[in-house]
Design a protein around this motif. Sequence first.
Motif: not given
Length: 182
Positions: A83-92, A104-109, A136-138, A163-166
């Motif tokens: 869930r949180d990764a979807h939000v993070l990737f959306g922001e990116r 992008f700052d490091n995200w310590d999962q 939302a990210v989709a 964006i494609e590789t991300l």
Amino acid sequence: MTTDTGRPTAPPAIAPDTKDWTWVLERPCPECGYRAVAVDRGRIGAALRADADGWLPVLARPDAGRRPAATTWSPLEYACHVRDAHVLFGERVVRMLTEDDPHFDNWDQDEAALRGGYARQDPAVVGRQLVEAAAAVAVLYDAVPEESWQRPGRRSNGSRFTIETLARYHLHDAVHHTHDVG
């Protein structure tokens, strides 16, 4: 988990995942079978939505909050991470679309799991949030203009993405964790 007094305790610490998973962009993942090069970038949004729907029955299981081993996240904890990764990737993605080569700052999962109390969250709520975050990210991936797929961004460790590789890397994260709890 609870103490003798019945109070909830934090789950045991899990060794941080220090692997650089960017190699999944170049070769198949031997654990989950994901092949980034085989994914049509125009289907990434649909794939994320489908993966998110698969979490609902996992989170409905009575043992969703139970770790299979002290050093392995429970399905609930994995779902919170996804869930949180979807939000993070959306922001990116938004930053890559609106900024030139953002850093992008490091995200310590692992820190996010502790700070967010993943093990203590309600599985039904997490399921709804995960589906909403994936949707939302989709939508963002579905709307990337053809000429923008190659816009760059960089992680704190220097890994460069478009964006494609991300998007392909992001989809692996979701698919891999579905495999983890499967």
